[in-house]
Scaffold this motif. Structure first.
Motif, PDB file in Angstrom:
ATOM      1  N   GLN A  87       0.828  -1.204   0.000  1.00  0.00           N
ATOM      2  CA  GLN A  87       0.000   0.000   0.000  1.00  0.00           C
ATOM      3  C   GLN A  87       0.861   1.253   0.000  1.00  0.00           C
ATOM      4  OE1 GLN A  87      -3.548   0.410  -0.104  1.00  0.00           O
ATOM      5  NE2 GLN A  87      -2.716   2.429  -0.577  1.00  0.00           N
ATOM      6  N   LYS A  90       2.069   1.991  -3.438  1.00  0.00           N
ATOM      7  CA  LYS A  90       1.029   2.619  -4.261  1.00  0.00           C
ATOM      8  C   LYS A  90       0.993   4.121  -4.021  1.00  0.00           C
ATOM      9  CE  LYS A  90      -2.215  -1.311  -4.254  1.00  0.00           C
ATOM     10  NZ  LYS A  90      -3.600  -1.725  -3.886  1.00  0.00           N
ATOM     11  N   THR A  94       1.872   7.114  -6.718  1.00  0.00           N
ATOM     12  CA  THR A  94       0.841   8.106  -7.049  1.00  0.00           C
ATOM     13  C   THR A  94       1.367   9.521  -6.859  1.00  0.00           C
ATOM     14  OG1 THR A  94      -0.912   6.583  -6.393  1.00  0.00           O
ATOM     15  CG2 THR A  94      -1.484   8.905  -6.495  1.00  0.00           C
ATOM     16  N   HIS A 267      -7.603  -1.339 -11.211  1.00  0.00           N
ATOM     17  CA  HIS A 267      -6.150  -1.470 -11.170  1.00  0.00           C
ATOM     18  C   HIS A 267      -5.455  -0.553 -12.171  1.00  0.00           C
ATOM     19  CE1 HIS A 267      -7.273  -5.821  -9.924  1.00  0.00           C
ATOM     20  NE2 HIS A 267      -7.187  -5.043  -8.847  1.00  0.00           N
ATOM     21  N   GLY A 277       2.066   1.493  -9.295  1.00  0.00           N
ATOM     22  CA  GLY A 277       2.071   1.194  -7.871  1.00  0.00           C
ATOM     23  C   GLY A 277       1.379  -0.118  -7.552  1.00  0.00           C
ATOM     24  N   GLN A 278       0.332  -0.461  -8.350  1.00  0.00           N
ATOM     25  CA  GLN A 278      -0.368  -1.721  -8.143  1.00  0.00           C
ATOM     26  C   GLN A 278       0.523  -2.902  -8.502  1.00  0.00           C
ATOM     27  OE1 GLN A 278      -3.871  -2.540  -7.010  1.00  0.00           O
ATOM     28  NE2 GLN A 278      -2.427  -4.235  -6.750  1.00  0.00           N
TER      29      GLN A 278
END
Length: 628
Positions: A87, A90, A94, A267, A277-278
């Motif tokens: 997480q 991600k 971002t 996604h 990031g996923q």
């Protein structure tokens, strides 16, 4: 925070066209989710009002800077109730992407994410944090992760984004750094073509330093594979398994993981491609499973080798994620992980879209690393991965020791060898560029158009000597980068012997000084000279010097071994035939007397030396033109 009951009420009011104060809506939006937007830009002439205080102008913010604050919710945590590293990746990707797109003004894609060293692993941040509940440690539900991202430098179509991640304990108000990372993004046009980026002008001292060193980091990324190859070439080819008391080697095959993910619209990013990031989060997930199969415990991610995105994937693709433990050292293990993509047709060959190497540790109750089982590699590719993991560990240690440490935390002379040559060169040039970018240089003396500046810091006194010379910058660069000719103009030098030509840009010299030490012996130095041509408009030609140690040239009884921490030349073109030549030196104790004597006006040796340098350049530039 408002409860969901009141949130529903507010939404009904909006649906019913009832006017809701903007402040309440803003509170709801910002209180229930993380924000990736900076505060509203002030209008011209607008002042920020601070109750009970005089208004003062706020410093200008970097236009590419993005600040993200994320409240950790249950959906962000792992089985231990701590923030999941996937997480966090991600959020990092971002924030970095938003910063890159602010500068580019168009969509950007992640090209790579540099090595991420967790200064504090997620589970080590707080063994007993203030306000801790239920005996949990680490970044837990209800705490905040702050991420700051901004573009350090724009090249042709790619740019480097610097990211800083910190942890905030809301109960105690304590802040703690988690990690620092650098990401490379590429700007893309409407048809996927590359876009030429506008240059970025740094404003603050910190931004100027990052902007200058970004070119060195880019150079280091490009030669990473060659560094690994050279290290493996000079190491034994036989795979030597470590012996560990009371430990039975675990076959690497038992740690192998293969998992498939279907890329769905949630996604994808705003461009329709799978969110970088996923992909990194999925890769971290399978790597953690592989590490757990070796240690039969819950491992903690310590380091991530560079993520390298080789190509895109889209909604509807199947992503196959593979992971295996490559090597297990005493207290850490390396897991190799890759991602491949294919469409609905199995007959189509898979596309390799990403790869990375992750280092895990297993912590005991006191937060100390546990001893791990050994790994028995598979024949063939497994043995190759085993050896490469050992080489990467050495490279990581070299890089952390040479590149990441501050100047005051490492010895002046660092041992040089094939494995760390890239990082010593990086450290050499970046240290000089950092010194050049300092903002508090003060003019100490000026004589015959030669200017001497000083910079006083806590532990160092640095000086800069500069003048304009009627010679092209590239010619001055060529003449000053050869230490074998320095004795022709610098009375401090007796001789300089080229010991090793590392490559076209790096040379190692053995230098003998005219100056006698306290022991009444001449001083000698082993110096790494690293030179760089300008990377972009406005960049100088750079010739950087630092001390290194070589087994072939140990300290001898006939000399007193001297050391130089950071010194060198920067040459800026002023016109086609004129350049500004500046010499910098972060003075070690042996140079302090020279500096302070000249600063105090008790000597003009600095002026005489630089005038001799000017005569040397003018005398030899015509011969240089003929030779070139």
């Amino acid at each position: 925070m408002l409860s969901f009951f009141w949130l529903r009420c507010l939404l009904k009011m909006v649906k019913g066209n009832i006017v809701v104060p903007e402040e309440i809506l803003s509170f709801c939006c910002n209180g229930l989710q993380g924000s990736t937007s900076p505060p509203r830009a002030q209008e011209p002439g607008e002042r920020e009002e601070v109750p009970g205080a005089m208004a003062s102008p706020s410093p200008a913010r970097n236009p590419t800077e993005v600040q993200m604050s994320q409240l950790v919710l249950p959906c962000h945590t792992n089985h231990r109730g701590e923030l999941s590293t996937g997480q966090l990746l991600k959020w990092i990707d971002t924030a970095a992407c938003l910063s890159a797109e602010r500068h580019a003004g168009c969509p950007c894609v992640t090209a790579s994410m540099d090595d991420i060293y967790f200064e504090h692993t997620i589970s080590q941040l707080y063994i007993n944090p203030p306000g801790q509940r239920d005996g949990k440690s680490g970044v837990c539900v209800g705490q905040v992760v702050n991420i700051k991202a901004k573009v350090n430098r724009a090249f042709n179509s790619s740019m480097e984004v610097g990211i800083q991640v910190s942890y905030e304990d809301l109960c105690s108000g304590k802040h703690c750094s988690i990690c620092k990372a650098y990401a490379t993004f590429v700007a893309q046009g409407p048809s996927g073509s590359k876009v030429k980026l506008k240059p970025l002008t740094p404003q603050t001292e910190e931004e100027k330093i990052e902007h200058s060193i970004a070119a060195e980091r880019r150079r280091m990324r490009l030669v990473h594979k060659e560094t690994l190859k050279d290290l493996l070439t000079h190491s034994p080819r036989e795979t030597e398994l470590e012996t560990r008391d009371g430990s039975v080697a675990v076959p690497a095959e038992k740690t192998r993981v293969e998992s498939v993910e279907l890329v769905l619209p949630p996604h994808a990013n705003h461009q329709g491609n799978t969110f970088g990031g996923q992909i990194m989060a999925w890769m971290e997930n399978v790597a953690t499973i592989a590490a757990s199969r070796l240690c039969h415990a819950h491992p903690t991610l310590q380091t991530i080798e560079m993520f390298h995105f080789r190509g895109p994937s889209q909604v509807g693709d199947r992503l196959v994620l593979k992971a295996i433990v490559n090597n297990a050292f005493k207290n850490s293990m390396e897991v190799g992980v890759c991602a491949e993509a294919y469409g609905q047709e199995m007959s189509v060959s898979r596309r390799h879209i990403n790869s990375a190497f992750m280092t895990f540790v297993v912590l005991d109750q006191e937060g100390r690393p546990r001893t791990l089982p050994m790994v028995a590699p598979e024949p063939g590719d497994g043995e190759r991965r085993y050896r490469e993991a050992s080489a990467r560990k050495k490279i990581r240690l070299d890089r952390k020791y040479v590149v990441s440490c501050k100047q005051t935390e490492v010895p002046l002379s660092v041992p040089w060898d094939q494995s760390n040559k890239v990082y010593l060169s990086y450290n050499n040039v970046s240290a000089l560029k950092t010194l050049v970018a300092k903002a508090n240089w003060a003019l100490a003396r000026e004589k015959e158009k030669v200017r001497m500046y000083t910079l006083e810091e806590d532990k160092f006194l640095s000086f800069r000597i500069e003048m304009s010379v009627h010679i092209a910058a590239d010619q001055a660069f060529f003449l000053l980068s050869d230490l074998r000719r320095r004795h022709e103009w610098d009375s401090h030098y007796a001789s300089a012997e080229l010991v090793q030509q590392v490559d076209d840009d790096d040379m190692i010299y053995h230098v003998v000084s005219q100056k006698l030490s306290r022991e009444n012996k001449p001083q000698d130095f082993v110096i790494l000279a690293s030179r760089r041509k300008p990377c972009g408009k406005g960049d100088p030609y750079v010739v950087a010097f630092r001390s290194v140690t070589l087994p072939t040239h140990p300290a001898s009884a006939g000399f007193t071994r001297g050391e130089t921490l950071c010194s060198g030349f920067c040459i800026w073109p002023e016109s086609e035939e004129t350049s500004k030549v500046a010499y910098y030196n972060q003075a070690t104790p042996g140079y302090l007397n020279y500096v302070t004597t000249n600063v105090a006006g008790l000597s003009s040796n600095f002026c005489a030396t630089f005038k001799a340098c000017e005569k040397f350049l003018l005398k030899n530039k015509e011969d240089l033109i003929v030779r070139l």
